[in-house]
Design a protein around this motif. Structure first.
Motif, PDB file in Angstrom:
ATOM      1  N   ASP A 205      46.475  44.079  41.458  1.00  0.00           N
ATOM      2  CA  ASP A 205      45.704  45.122  40.776  1.00  0.00           C
ATOM      3  C   ASP A 205      45.119  44.599  39.461  1.00  0.00           C
ATOM      4  O   ASP A 205      43.970  44.910  39.101  1.00  0.00           O
ATOM      5  CB  ASP A 205      46.579  46.348  40.504  1.00  0.00           C
ATOM      6  N   ILE A 206      45.909  43.814  38.730  1.00  0.00           N
ATOM      7  CA  ILE A 206      45.416  43.230  37.479  1.00  0.00           C
ATOM      8  C   ILE A 206      44.243  42.301  37.759  1.00  0.00           C
ATOM      9  O   ILE A 206      43.210  42.354  37.082  1.00  0.00           O
ATOM     10  CB  ILE A 206      46.558  42.467  36.758  1.00  0.00           C
ATOM     11  N   ILE A 207      44.393  41.472  38.769  1.00  0.00           N
ATOM     12  CA  ILE A 207      43.315  40.542  39.137  1.00  0.00           C
ATOM     13  C   ILE A 207      42.063  41.310  39.545  1.00  0.00           C
ATOM     14  O   ILE A 207      40.941  40.926  39.211  1.00  0.00           O
ATOM     15  CB  ILE A 207      43.774  39.597  40.258  1.00  0.00           C
ATOM     16  N   ASP A 208      42.255  42.413  40.254  1.00  0.00           N
ATOM     17  CA  ASP A 208      41.122  43.231  40.691  1.00  0.00           C
ATOM     18  C   ASP A 208      40.335  43.771  39.497  1.00  0.00           C
ATOM     19  O   ASP A 208      39.102  43.723  39.479  1.00  0.00           O
ATOM     20  CB  ASP A 208      41.625  44.392  41.556  1.00  0.00           C
ATOM     21  N   VAL A 209      41.050  44.260  38.477  1.00  0.00           N
ATOM     22  CA  VAL A 209      40.384  44.772  37.277  1.00  0.00           C
ATOM     23  C   VAL A 209      39.619  43.650  36.578  1.00  0.00           C
ATOM     24  O   VAL A 209      38.448  43.809  36.190  1.00  0.00           O
ATOM     25  CB  VAL A 209      41.400  45.413  36.310  1.00  0.00           C
ATOM     26  N   LEU A 210      40.260  42.490  36.431  1.00  0.00           N
ATOM     27  CA  LEU A 210      39.602  41.365  35.774  1.00  0.00           C
ATOM     28  C   LEU A 210      38.372  40.903  36.548  1.00  0.00           C
ATOM     29  O   LEU A 210      37.347  40.565  35.949  1.00  0.00           O
ATOM     30  CB  LEU A 210      40.588  40.205  35.609  1.00  0.00           C
ATOM     31  N   ASN A 211      38.469  40.903  37.860  1.00  0.00           N
ATOM     32  CA  ASN A 211      37.314  40.529  38.687  1.00  0.00           C
ATOM     33  C   ASN A 211      36.169  41.520  38.528  1.00  0.00           C
ATOM     34  O   ASN A 211      34.997  41.129  38.469  1.00  0.00           O
ATOM     35  CB  ASN A 211      37.714  40.429  40.161  1.00  0.00           C
ATOM     36  N   LYS A 212      36.491  42.802  38.459  1.00  0.00           N
ATOM     37  CA  LYS A 212      35.446  43.817  38.285  1.00  0.00           C
ATOM     38  C   LYS A 212      34.724  43.639  36.948  1.00  0.00           C
ATOM     39  O   LYS A 212      33.497  43.731  36.872  1.00  0.00           O
ATOM     40  CB  LYS A 212      36.049  45.223  38.368  1.00  0.00           C
ATOM     41  N   GLU A 213      35.496  43.395  35.901  1.00  0.00           N
ATOM     42  CA  GLU A 213      34.872  43.242  34.584  1.00  0.00           C
ATOM     43  C   GLU A 213      34.092  41.930  34.494  1.00  0.00           C
ATOM     44  O   GLU A 213      32.974  41.902  33.974  1.00  0.00           O
ATOM     45  CB  GLU A 213      35.941  43.338  33.493  1.00  0.00           C
ATOM     46  N   GLY A 214      34.675  40.854  35.024  1.00  0.00           N
ATOM     47  CA  GLY A 214      33.974  39.569  35.007  1.00  0.00           C
ATOM     48  C   GLY A 214      32.710  39.593  35.842  1.00  0.00           C
ATOM     49  O   GLY A 214      31.669  39.050  35.443  1.00  0.00           O
ATOM     50  N   SER A 215      32.775  40.242  36.987  1.00  0.00           N
ATOM     51  CA  SER A 215      31.616  40.328  37.875  1.00  0.00           C
ATOM     52  C   SER A 215      30.479  41.100  37.226  1.00  0.00           C
ATOM     53  O   SER A 215      29.303  40.800  37.436  1.00  0.00           O
ATOM     54  CB  SER A 215      32.000  41.005  39.196  1.00  0.00           C
ATOM     55  N   ALA A 216      30.830  42.100  36.431  1.00  0.00           N
ATOM     56  CA  ALA A 216      29.792  42.889  35.760  1.00  0.00           C
ATOM     57  C   ALA A 216      28.985  42.017  34.804  1.00  0.00           C
ATOM     58  O   ALA A 216      27.762  42.108  34.740  1.00  0.00           O
ATOM     59  CB  ALA A 216      30.431  44.050  34.999  1.00  0.00           C
ATOM     60  N   ILE A 217      29.669  41.144  34.073  1.00  0.00           N
ATOM     61  CA  ILE A 217      28.965  40.256  33.145  1.00  0.00           C
ATOM     62  C   ILE A 217      28.074  39.285  33.906  1.00  0.00           C
ATOM     63  O   ILE A 217      26.938  39.012  33.507  1.00  0.00           O
ATOM     64  CB  ILE A 217      29.972  39.509  32.245  1.00  0.00           C
ATOM     65  N   LEU A 218      28.560  38.775  35.029  1.00  0.00           N
ATOM     66  CA  LEU A 218      27.740  37.867  35.837  1.00  0.00           C
ATOM     67  C   LEU A 218      26.509  38.576  36.392  1.00  0.00           C
ATOM     68  O   LEU A 218      25.424  38.005  36.440  1.00  0.00           O
ATOM     69  CB  LEU A 218      28.571  37.286  36.981  1.00  0.00           C
TER      70      LEU A 218
END
Length: 198
Positions: free
Chosen positions: A7-20
């Motif tokens: 779940d933590i990784i999922d949140v980080l991926n969502k936020e990182g993907s938004a910047i990309l």
């Protein structure tokens, strides 16, 4: 790996993907804002950054960052601005307003009142056809629809995206203003950053 880890990784991926996504979607509007920041700074005017709720904290952080990078800036809380604080804004200042929806009553009213002060206004929002986008002189639209929390409600991905775009605008403007390490040290004499910038 536990469910919580995933779940933590999922949140980080969502936020990182938004910047990309923002990086892939950048158009001419952010560069126009950078040029205005440079112009306002060169002629001795101020930058104000504003928002309501979580966006107000993004505005506050960015104002502090801009100041350390040689761009005189102040955070301007929307609610307080409508009760007198807008008196700090002068003609030809620049006000950047952050709002995910661009429909929050306070930010819309602030944008309308700014017209009377003849200050240039910028909307940084996630909705292209929002009221705020239509009122402001410039707009930067971030391609963010979903937040990272289970309810898809808490400002998370949207505020991360606003922070990243705000940082990009300030850092690039500072670069083209010719801001130097010695000037950084004048503004940040204490702490580890003060040491390494000497």
């Amino acid at each position: 790996m536990s469910k919580v880890d995933r779940d933590i990784i999922d949140v980080l991926n969502k936020e990182g993907s938004a910047i990309l996504r923002i990086a892939l979607d950048v158009d001419s509007e952010p560069s126009r804002v950078v040029k205005e920041v440079i112009s306002v700074t060169k002629r001795g005017n101020n930058i104000f950054l504003s928002g309501v709720g979580k966006c107000s904290f993004i505005a506050e952080k960015l104002a502090a960052t801009y100041c350390s990078l040689g761009i005189p800036s102040f955070s301007l809380h929307c609610t307080h601005s409508l009760h007198g604080d807008i008196g700090a804004v002068r003609s030809d200042d620049l006000v950047i307003i952050f709002s995910k929806s661009g429909e929050t009553i306070e930010v819309v009213e602030l944008a309308r009142v700014l017209k009377k002060f003849k200050a240039l206004s910028v909307a940084i929002t996630c909705v292209r056809e929002s009221t705020l986008s239509r009122i402001c002189d410039l707009r930067v639209v971030l391609p963010v629809k979903d937040e990272a929390d289970a309810l898809n409600l808490a400002p998370t991905v949207s505020t991360t995206a606003m922070l990243a775009m705000g940082d990009a605008i300030g850092v690039v403007a500072s670069k083209y203003l010719g801001f130097s390490k010695s000037e950084f040290n004048k503004r940040h004499p204490r702490g580890k950053l003060g040491e390494v910038s000497r």
